[in-house]
Write an enzyme that holds these catalytic residues in place. Structure first.
Site, PDB file in Angstrom:
ATOM      1  N   GLY A   1      -4.871  -9.603   2.211  1.00  0.00           N
ATOM      2  CA  GLY A   1      -6.177 -10.148   2.551  1.00  0.00           C
ATOM      3  C   GLY A   1      -6.281 -10.427   4.033  1.00  0.00           C
ATOM      4  O   GLY A   1      -5.889 -11.492   4.506  1.00  0.00           O
TER       5      GLY A   1
ATOM      6  N   ASN B   1      -4.934  -3.327 -12.194  1.00  0.00           N
ATOM      7  CA  ASN B   1      -6.110  -3.856 -11.511  1.00  0.00           C
ATOM      8  C   ASN B   1      -7.051  -4.514 -12.513  1.00  0.00           C
ATOM      9  O   ASN B   1      -7.807  -3.847 -13.201  1.00  0.00           O
ATOM     10  CB  ASN B   1      -6.832  -2.723 -10.773  1.00  0.00           C
ATOM     11  CG  ASN B   1      -8.041  -3.218  -9.998  1.00  0.00           C
ATOM     12  OD1 ASN B   1      -8.317  -4.410  -9.930  1.00  0.00           O
ATOM     13  ND2 ASN B   1      -8.781  -2.296  -9.410  1.00  0.00           N
TER      14      ASN B   1
ATOM     15  N   CYS C   1     -11.288  -5.848  -9.898  1.00  0.00           N
ATOM     16  CA  CYS C   1     -12.267  -5.139  -9.071  1.00  0.00           C
ATOM     17  C   CYS C   1     -13.681  -5.640  -9.355  1.00  0.00           C
ATOM     18  O   CYS C   1     -14.138  -5.603 -10.499  1.00  0.00           O
ATOM     19  CB  CYS C   1     -12.201  -3.641  -9.335  1.00  0.00           C
ATOM     20  SG  CYS C   1     -13.407  -2.702  -8.375  1.00  0.00           S
TER      21      CYS C   1
ATOM     22  N   ILE D   1      -4.727 -11.137  -2.877  1.00  0.00           N
ATOM     23  CA  ILE D   1      -5.917 -11.137  -3.711  1.00  0.00           C
ATOM     24  C   ILE D   1      -6.677  -9.815  -3.563  1.00  0.00           C
ATOM     25  O   ILE D   1      -6.512  -9.114  -2.574  1.00  0.00           O
ATOM     26  CB  ILE D   1      -6.889 -12.282  -3.346  1.00  0.00           C
ATOM     27  CG1 ILE D   1      -7.301 -12.167  -1.875  1.00  0.00           C
ATOM     28  CG2 ILE D   1      -6.260 -13.627  -3.645  1.00  0.00           C
ATOM     29  CD1 ILE D   1      -8.354 -13.185  -1.409  1.00  0.00           C
TER      30      ILE D   1
ATOM     31  N   THR E   1     -10.654  -8.171  -3.452  1.00  0.00           N
ATOM     32  CA  THR E   1     -11.762  -8.563  -2.581  1.00  0.00           C
ATOM     33  C   THR E   1     -12.554  -9.745  -3.139  1.00  0.00           C
ATOM     34  O   THR E   1     -12.567 -10.006  -4.338  1.00  0.00           O
ATOM     35  CB  THR E   1     -12.719  -7.382  -2.371  1.00  0.00           C
ATOM     36  OG1 THR E   1     -13.131  -6.892  -3.653  1.00  0.00           O
ATOM     37  CG2 THR E   1     -12.041  -6.265  -1.602  1.00  0.00           C
TER      38      THR E   1
ATOM     39  N   ASN F   1      -1.851   2.169  -8.795  1.00  0.00           N
ATOM     40  CA  ASN F   1      -2.849   1.193  -9.219  1.00  0.00           C
ATOM     41  C   ASN F   1      -3.582   1.734 -10.443  1.00  0.00           C
ATOM     42  O   ASN F   1      -4.122   2.836 -10.408  1.00  0.00           O
ATOM     43  CB  ASN F   1      -3.832   0.921  -8.073  1.00  0.00           C
ATOM     44  CG  ASN F   1      -4.869  -0.127  -8.424  1.00  0.00           C
ATOM     45  OD1 ASN F   1      -5.883   0.168  -9.059  1.00  0.00           O
ATOM     46  ND2 ASN F   1      -4.632  -1.349  -7.978  1.00  0.00           N
TER      47      ASN F   1
END
Length: 306
Positions: free
Chosen positions: A247, A131, A134, A195, A197, A103
């Protein structure tokens, strides 16, 4: 009856569709010690914690709190930086015989590219998860993933830096996640990861203050599963590249639901905290589910929603 659990996630062969969500598994060393005789290689892939060009100390104050059917976190991408990551984590992962998805995070596009350029020298890296989603940092992160143009720019820059499989991780905190996914696909993403968060907050009623110093935090766990399923379904209708869905996954039934919605593979996140053995157990449970339902090839389930 034997079941074929193998999938291909945008050019990344996986023996089964199970990996872990970034930030919930470290780089696997602690879990490997806990698992004992169970090797990390039982998984389809390991997805590492987020890696940045320079070390990050993370956010101050409280970083995690439980909430109804889930948890909120505000870690802030704490990590030792790409050089130490390569020297310690990747050198260890090279001994584990499991595909490694790293990541990659950054505040600016050049930082994403810098991390990839350094990681290109490491043969153990199988794929990158970019990413752009975030919610726990003040710049970079989600700011890229909420804008179509910015999504395309960072994806294209990362694409130019590598021929390895490139996943782009999306935030649900947008009006139309399908448009963001299409931008990533057009710019060269091999797969879409979703997804991350859901933005949320917690309040201490007694002190009348915010629990997290930054105010906002990221909600994960079973509470966000319906949101994640809908996002996967919407994006599956909009793009042709495969999807890594996540998720609130806790059971084999959850895994199957994500596959039916359009995912090729799935990542387990918060469940790793409540049950550190959840992933190896899920792999067994998924195979049992397939046998009981007469599914001989897991790929039959992807997008099979009627």
């Amino acid at each position: 009856m034997s079941v074929n659990l193998a999938v291909n996630l945008g050019g990344l062969p996986m023996k089964n569709p199970l990996t872990v969500a970034s930030g919930t598994f470290g780089s696997g060393r602690e879990y490997a010690e806990l698992w004992g005789a169970i090797p990390l290689s039982v998984m389809g892939a390991v997805t590492t914690k987020g890696v940045t060009l320079e070390p990050r100390a993370g956010n101050n104050g409280i970083r995690i709190t439980e909430t109804a059917s889930g948890m909120l976190n505000s870690i802030g991408l704490q990590n030792p930086g790409v050089e130490q990551f390569c020297a310690e984590d990747l050198s260890w992962l090279a001994t584990q015989d499991v595909p490694v998805i790293v990541n990659v995070s950054g505040n600016q596009i050049g930082e994403y590219v810098g991390v990839i350029e350094r990681l290109e020298r490491e043969t153990v890296v199988s794929a990158y998860e970019i990413n752009i989603s975030c919610p726990n940092v003040d710049c970079g992160g989600m700011s890229f993933g909420t804008d179509v143009v910015a999504t395309a720019e960072v994806t294209a820059a990362c694409r130019a830096a590598t021929q390895r499989p490139l996943l782009v991780k999306l935030t649900p905190n947008v009006t139309d996640i399908a448009e963001i996914a299409k931008a990533a696909e057009s710019a060269g993403a091999d797969a879409i990861s979703l997804i991350n968060t859901v933005a949320g907050m917690a309040i201490d009623a007694s002190s009348r203050t915010k629990v997290f110093e930054r105010g906002v935090a990221g909600l994960s766990g079973p509470a966000i599963k319906p949101v994640a399923l809908y996002a996967v379904h919407r994006v599956a209708e909009a793009v042709k590249v495969p999807l890594l869905g996540m998720g609130g996954i806790q059971s084999a039934n959850d895994v199957v639901e994500f596959l039916l919605a359009g995912a090729t593979a799935v990542a387990v996140g918060s469940a790793n905290f409540s049950d550190p053995f959840r992933v190896p157990h899920l792999i067994q449970e998924l195979e049992h589910w397939c046998k009981s339902e007469g599914v001989i090839d897991i790929q039959q389930l992807t997008g099979a929603l009627t």
